[in-house]
Write a protein that holds these residues in place. Structure first.
Motif, PDB file in Angstrom:
ATOM      1  N   PRO A 141       1.286   9.956  -8.916  1.00  0.00           N
ATOM      2  CA  PRO A 141       1.733  10.665  -7.715  1.00  0.00           C
ATOM      3  C   PRO A 141       2.074  12.129  -7.978  1.00  0.00           C
ATOM      4  CG  PRO A 141       2.816   8.535  -7.895  1.00  0.00           C
ATOM      5  CD  PRO A 141       2.132   8.790  -9.214  1.00  0.00           C
ATOM      6  N   PHE A 142       2.655  12.401  -9.136  1.00  0.00           N
ATOM      7  CA  PHE A 142       3.041  13.764  -9.466  1.00  0.00           C
ATOM      8  C   PHE A 142       1.802  14.618  -9.782  1.00  0.00           C
ATOM      9  CE2 PHE A 142       6.513  10.892 -10.455  1.00  0.00           C
ATOM     10  CZ  PHE A 142       7.564  11.479  -9.789  1.00  0.00           C
ATOM     11  N   GLN A 143       0.804  14.001 -10.416  1.00  0.00           N
ATOM     12  CA  GLN A 143      -0.454  14.694 -10.686  1.00  0.00           C
ATOM     13  C   GLN A 143      -1.177  15.007  -9.388  1.00  0.00           C
ATOM     14  OE1 GLN A 143      -2.514  12.100 -13.406  1.00  0.00           O
ATOM     15  NE2 GLN A 143      -1.111  12.523 -15.084  1.00  0.00           N
ATOM     16  N   THR A 144      -1.154  14.053  -8.462  1.00  0.00           N
ATOM     17  CA  THR A 144      -1.791  14.273  -7.160  1.00  0.00           C
ATOM     18  C   THR A 144      -1.093  15.386  -6.406  1.00  0.00           C
ATOM     19  OG1 THR A 144      -2.447  11.939  -7.023  1.00  0.00           O
ATOM     20  CG2 THR A 144      -2.382  13.180  -4.965  1.00  0.00           C
ATOM     21  N   ALA A 145       0.229  15.416  -6.482  1.00  0.00           N
ATOM     22  CA  ALA A 145       0.997  16.452  -5.809  1.00  0.00           C
ATOM     23  C   ALA A 145       0.648  17.839  -6.356  1.00  0.00           C
ATOM     24  CB  ALA A 145       2.487  16.182  -5.954  1.00  0.00           C
ATOM     25  N   MET A 146       0.449  17.927  -7.666  1.00  0.00           N
ATOM     26  CA  MET A 146       0.090  19.206  -8.273  1.00  0.00           C
ATOM     27  C   MET A 146      -1.301  19.648  -7.819  1.00  0.00           C
ATOM     28  SD  MET A 146       1.542  18.630 -12.147  1.00  0.00           S
ATOM     29  CE  MET A 146       0.855  20.180 -12.726  1.00  0.00           C
ATOM     30  N   GLU A 147      -2.222  18.682  -7.692  1.00  0.00           N
ATOM     31  CA  GLU A 147      -3.576  19.007  -7.247  1.00  0.00           C
ATOM     32  C   GLU A 147      -3.587  19.463  -5.806  1.00  0.00           C
ATOM     33  OE1 GLU A 147      -5.737  15.455  -8.002  1.00  0.00           O
ATOM     34  OE2 GLU A 147      -5.689  15.672 -10.190  1.00  0.00           O
ATOM     35  N   ASP A 148      -2.710  18.843  -4.989  1.00  0.00           N
ATOM     36  CA  ASP A 148      -2.635  19.225  -3.566  1.00  0.00           C
ATOM     37  C   ASP A 148      -2.040  20.614  -3.393  1.00  0.00           C
ATOM     38  OD1 ASP A 148      -3.700  16.802  -2.997  1.00  0.00           O
ATOM     39  OD2 ASP A 148      -1.814  15.862  -2.391  1.00  0.00           O
TER      40      ASP A 148
ATOM     41  N   SER B 246       9.881  -0.966   5.793  1.00  0.00           N
ATOM     42  CA  SER B 246       9.728  -0.019   6.897  1.00  0.00           C
ATOM     43  C   SER B 246      11.076   0.403   7.481  1.00  0.00           C
ATOM     44  CB  SER B 246       8.871  -0.641   8.014  1.00  0.00           C
ATOM     45  OG  SER B 246       9.460  -1.824   8.506  1.00  0.00           O
ATOM     46  N   LYS B 247      12.142  -0.307   7.135  1.00  0.00           N
ATOM     47  CA  LYS B 247      13.461  -0.007   7.693  1.00  0.00           C
ATOM     48  C   LYS B 247      14.302   0.754   6.670  1.00  0.00           C
ATOM     49  CE  LYS B 247      17.208  -2.160  10.321  1.00  0.00           C
ATOM     50  NZ  LYS B 247      18.282  -1.389   9.722  1.00  0.00           N
ATOM     51  N   ARG B 248      14.981   1.777   7.141  1.00  0.00           N
ATOM     52  CA  ARG B 248      15.781   2.599   6.243  1.00  0.00           C
ATOM     53  C   ARG B 248      17.211   2.722   6.749  1.00  0.00           C
ATOM     54  NH1 ARG B 248      11.403   7.431   5.115  1.00  0.00           N
ATOM     55  NH2 ARG B 248      10.076   6.266   3.664  1.00  0.00           N
ATOM     56  N   THR B 249      17.943   1.644   6.613  1.00  0.00           N
ATOM     57  CA  THR B 249      19.376   1.755   6.825  1.00  0.00           C
ATOM     58  C   THR B 249      19.946   2.616   5.703  1.00  0.00           C
ATOM     59  OG1 THR B 249      19.447  -0.423   7.849  1.00  0.00           O
ATOM     60  CG2 THR B 249      21.530   0.471   7.050  1.00  0.00           C
ATOM     61  N   GLY B 250      19.380   2.423   4.497  1.00  0.00           N
ATOM     62  CA  GLY B 250      19.678   3.268   3.351  1.00  0.00           C
ATOM     63  C   GLY B 250      18.443   4.097   3.023  1.00  0.00           C
ATOM     64  N   PRO B 251      18.514   5.024   2.087  1.00  0.00           N
ATOM     65  CA  PRO B 251      17.383   5.893   1.763  1.00  0.00           C
ATOM     66  C   PRO B 251      16.236   5.159   1.087  1.00  0.00           C
ATOM     67  CG  PRO B 251      19.149   6.202   0.190  1.00  0.00           C
ATOM     68  CD  PRO B 251      19.701   5.311   1.269  1.00  0.00           C
ATOM     69  N   ASP B 252      15.077   5.775   1.105  1.00  0.00           N
ATOM     70  CA  ASP B 252      13.924   5.233   0.391  1.00  0.00           C
ATOM     71  C   ASP B 252      14.198   5.313  -1.111  1.00  0.00           C
ATOM     72  OD1 ASP B 252      10.758   4.649   0.759  1.00  0.00           O
ATOM     73  OD2 ASP B 252      11.126   5.801  -1.062  1.00  0.00           O
ATOM     74  N   LEU B 253      13.719   4.307  -1.858  1.00  0.00           N
ATOM     75  CA  LEU B 253      14.020   4.226  -3.290  1.00  0.00           C
ATOM     76  C   LEU B 253      12.794   4.418  -4.178  1.00  0.00           C
ATOM     77  CD1 LEU B 253      16.471   1.156  -3.315  1.00  0.00           C
ATOM     78  CD2 LEU B 253      16.984   3.586  -2.968  1.00  0.00           C
ATOM     79  N   ALA B 254      11.676   4.821  -3.593  1.00  0.00           N
ATOM     80  CA  ALA B 254      10.434   4.899  -4.360  1.00  0.00           C
ATOM     81  C   ALA B 254      10.515   5.835  -5.560  1.00  0.00           C
ATOM     82  CB  ALA B 254       9.277   5.327  -3.447  1.00  0.00           C
TER      83      ALA B 254
ATOM     84  N   ASP C 202       9.498  16.363   1.194  1.00  0.00           N
ATOM     85  CA  ASP C 202      10.559  17.305   0.827  1.00  0.00           C
ATOM     86  C   ASP C 202      11.840  16.585   0.446  1.00  0.00           C
ATOM     87  OD1 ASP C 202       8.904  19.430   1.274  1.00  0.00           O
ATOM     88  OD2 ASP C 202       9.700  19.914   3.268  1.00  0.00           O
ATOM     89  N   ARG C 203      12.112  15.463   1.104  1.00  0.00           N
ATOM     90  CA  ARG C 203      13.366  14.750   0.857  1.00  0.00           C
ATOM     91  C   ARG C 203      13.291  13.834  -0.357  1.00  0.00           C
ATOM     92  NH1 ARG C 203      16.641  10.636   4.990  1.00  0.00           N
ATOM     93  NH2 ARG C 203      18.395  10.252   3.580  1.00  0.00           N
ATOM     94  N   TYR C 204      12.176  13.080  -0.473  1.00  0.00           N
ATOM     95  CA  TYR C 204      12.109  12.029  -1.491  1.00  0.00           C
ATOM     96  C   TYR C 204      11.210  12.333  -2.685  1.00  0.00           C
ATOM     97  CZ  TYR C 204      14.286   9.138   2.143  1.00  0.00           C
ATOM     98  OH  TYR C 204      15.137   8.632   3.085  1.00  0.00           O
ATOM     99  N   GLY C 205      10.229  13.228  -2.517  1.00  0.00           N
ATOM    100  CA  GLY C 205       9.303  13.504  -3.604  1.00  0.00           C
ATOM    101  C   GLY C 205       7.884  13.167  -3.208  1.00  0.00           C
ATOM    102  N   PRO C 206       6.938  13.229  -4.154  1.00  0.00           N
ATOM    103  CA  PRO C 206       5.516  12.979  -3.857  1.00  0.00           C
ATOM    104  C   PRO C 206       5.312  11.667  -3.101  1.00  0.00           C
ATOM    105  CG  PRO C 206       5.779  13.755  -6.107  1.00  0.00           C
ATOM    106  CD  PRO C 206       7.162  13.501  -5.586  1.00  0.00           C
TER     107      PRO C 206
END
Length: 241
Positions: free
Chosen positions: A234-241, A103-111, A82-86
């Motif tokens: 990842p976006f195609q997989t998200a649509m399938e899910d 694995s560490k998030r002092t700042g947000p994930d950048l994926a 919900d926060r970052y995307g697929p």
């Protein structure tokens, strides 16, 4: 149970054999899944390659230790999606050497950072993070805008990646320096070569706002703007899910 353990401790050979047996179980659990790697890891024939400029930006990202505070792997947890995307797929990192999942998030994930903000936002953020995010504790990287990017060895960078399995062609390697300059200068006569080699969706613009100079800021912003944009899987997989 304890009696057996005490006996093993008194017998060096027996203890060694027991240690090997227990370690073998753990090793088998870790190694066995690799025999099915072809069935468990996705593939994407349309996966895009990093351009020489983006690859240089990735090197700067690693050099400055950005991976120590930012991860590049969205887990399958609902709140992360919900926060970052697929959620991240293995195929997205098939050309990353080394991968930067973190694995560490002092700042947000950048994926999924690519395309989320403008180039100007990234430049301002890197020069002084608190100008755009008041509560940020990220260090300043203003010198990147003043540091000319070394580009004469970019072909060697691509060659190194080719040797570990990234499908860079000889043409890409030969034109690496020229392509890096062209990607950051839309008015250059060689921009067509960039799109021919790396695809029509390649970002071609003056990332730091100055097309007359190729800076480390250009490279880093070019890299940040491609994160999550190398494949649509990842976006195609998200649509399938």
């Amino acid at each position: 149970m304890f009696g057996l353990h005490y006996k093993l401790e008194r017998t060096a050979i027996g203890l060694v054999i027991a240690i090997i047996a227990v370690a073998s179980i753990g090793g088998f659990v870790e190694i066995a899944p690799l025999f099915t790697i072809d069935e468990t890891v996705e593939s994407d024939p349309d996966m895009r390659l990093y351009t020489p400029l983006e690859l240089a930006g990735r090197d700067i990202y690693m050099r400055e230790g950005c991976y120590a505070c930012h991860s590049q792997m969205i887990r399958t947890l609902r709140d992360e999606v919900d926060r970052y995307g697929p959620y991240s797929l293995a195929v997205e990192s098939q050309y990353d050497h080394p991968h930067l999942w973190g694995s560490k998030r002092t700042g947000p994930d950048l994926a999924r950072l690519g395309g989320k903000y403008s180039d100007a936002w990234h430049v301002a953020h890197l020069i002084n993070p608190r100008d755009v995010v008041a509560e940020s504790n990220m260090p300043r990287y203003g010198w990147l805008a003043e540091t000319i990017l070394r580009s004469d060895d970019l072909g060697l960078h691509l060659r190194a990646m080719q040797r570990v399995g990234v499908p860079y062609t000889e043409e890409m390697i030969a034109n690496a320096t020229q392509d890096a300059h062209a990607q950051a200068n839309p008015a250059a006569s060689t921009t067509q070569g960039v799109t021919e080699r790396y695809g029509e969706e390649t970002n071609i613009r003056a990332f730091d706002g100055d097309p007359q100079r190729l800076t480390e800021m250009d490279a880093l912003v070019a890299y940040l703007q491609i994160l999550g944009q190398l494949t649509d899987a990842p976006f195609q997989t998200a649509m399938e899910d």
